[in-house]
Write an enzyme that holds these catalytic residues in place. Structure first.
Site, short mmCIF file in Angstrom:
data_model
loop_
_atom_site.label_atom_id
_atom_site.label_comp_id
_atom_site.label_asym_id
_atom_site.label_seq_id
_atom_site.Cartn_x
_atom_site.Cartn_y
_atom_site.Cartn_z
N PRO A 2 0.72 -1.38 -0.11
CA PRO A 2 -0.02 0.14 0.04
C PRO A 2 0.89 1.17 0.14
CG PRO A 2 -0.42 -1.38 1.79
CD PRO A 2 0.78 -1.99 1.25
N GLU A 3 0.71 2.05 -1.07
CA GLU A 3 1.45 3.53 -0.88
C GLU A 3 0.35 4.29 -0.30
OE1 GLU A 3 3.03 4.20 -4.66
OE2 GLU A 3 3.01 2.05 -5.22
N ARG A 124 2.68 -11.93 4.03
CA ARG A 124 4.04 -11.77 3.82
C ARG A 124 4.82 -11.22 5.23
NH1 ARG A 124 5.84 -9.24 -1.77
NH2 ARG A 124 7.83 -9.78 -1.21
#
Length: 288
Positions: A2-3, A124
DNA sequence: CTTGGGTCCTGTGCGC
DNA sequence: TGCGCACAGGACCCAA
């Protein structure tokens, strides 16, 4: 990961559930995410009120009625999910949540006093959470060196010009550096450079001031549009499953290798090159 | 100081 | 259908 726009969307989604609300129950289903959680993580958070939920760069900051702020980073694959209790209006004291989803990667679970359940998922585990003293937050290594927020007045072409001065790396690589500008990631850097028609590879130090002005404009535009799109995604999700993280957005170059360039579809074809270990998507025809 | 490369971890999608 | 490999939105660390 996510940016900035995705983190901002997550912030907007969590704020109504968390801000001003007490965390009645906090569950850490494993002792670590990317880093070990602090020993006192559950103890400090249990019973705390989230006074404000803010964003800095790609970090979510939950200020508490405690000395510490809960700092959260979603890494590459982190997301939140909100489950609202049903039957509250009947005041029967019986809450019916959405079915317990995929517990495998549900690492942290917050439950508010009102019974809303906020679950953090991260397959992750590149994401992380920490408790950081609020008074000295700005001195913390994660924040001390951060560049300006791209949507703030602190970010402009003059500042970019000096950050790029004498640098031989391409603007693609430099814009990913959170010390130069905070919150951009691989997708939005590719998008902004395409919109500004600037080569990702040519030495950043050689880009003229007017072109940097254009770059700043396009960075702001693409982020603003993405936040707006996230907001509308959020409204759709609010009626369904409460998932907060990535949202579908139509990108112009990202992951569109071989497709026509939006700037000049009859000439440009989007290409992909690996630069500093990351995929760069760009149009060789118009990005010069 | 700048730059490039490797690393953490798991899931997905592709070609064979 | 199964298998192996490349790759994924981040950011730190280290060597040259």
């Amino acid at each position: 990961m996510p940016e900035l726009p995705e983190v901002e969307t997550v912030r907007g989604g969590l704020a109504p559930v968390l801000e001003g609300h007490r965390l009645a129950r906090v569950e850490a289903r494993r002792p670590d995410l990317r880093f070990p959680l602090p020993e006192n993580f559950v103890q400090v958070l249990t019973g705390a009120i989230v006074t404000r939920l803010e964003r800095r760069a790609k970090y979510l900051l939950a200020a508490l009625d405690r000395e510490d702020t809960l700092v959260m980073h979603l890494g590459m694959s982190g997301r939140f999910e909100i489950a609202h209790p049903e039957g509250v209006a009947e005041r029967l004291g019986q809450f019916h949540y959405a079915p317990e989803p995929d517990a495998k990667h549900a690492h942290i679970v917050f439950t508010t006093e009102e019974g809303a359940r906020v679950t953090y998922y991260d397959p992750r585990r590149f994401g992380y959470m920490a408790l950081v003293n609020t008074a000295t937050l700005h001195l913390h290594p994660w924040f001390a060196g951060l560049g300006p927020e791209p949507l703030s007045d602190d970010f402009d072409a003059t500042r970019l010009k000096s950050a790029f001065k004498d640098r031989k790396q391409g603007p693609k690589t430099l814009l990913l550096d959170q010390r130069i500008v905070a919150g951009l990631g691989n997708i939005y850097v590719c998008e902004a450079l395409n919109r500004a028609r600037i080569s990702p590879f040519k030495p950043a130090g050689g880009i003229s001031k007017p072109r940097l002005e254009k770059l700043v404009t396009e960075i702001r535009a693409v982020l603003t549009e993405a936040i707006a799109a996230g907001g509308s995604t959020l409204r759709d999700f609010a009626q369904t499953d409460g998932a907060l993280g990535y949202f579908q957005h139509r990108f112009r170059v990202y992951d569109r290798e071989g497709e026509p360039c939006a700037n000049d579809p009859s000439v440009g074809v989007i290409a992909r090159k690996v630069q500093a270990g990351r995929s760069t998507f760009y149009c060789p025809a118009c990005q010069t």
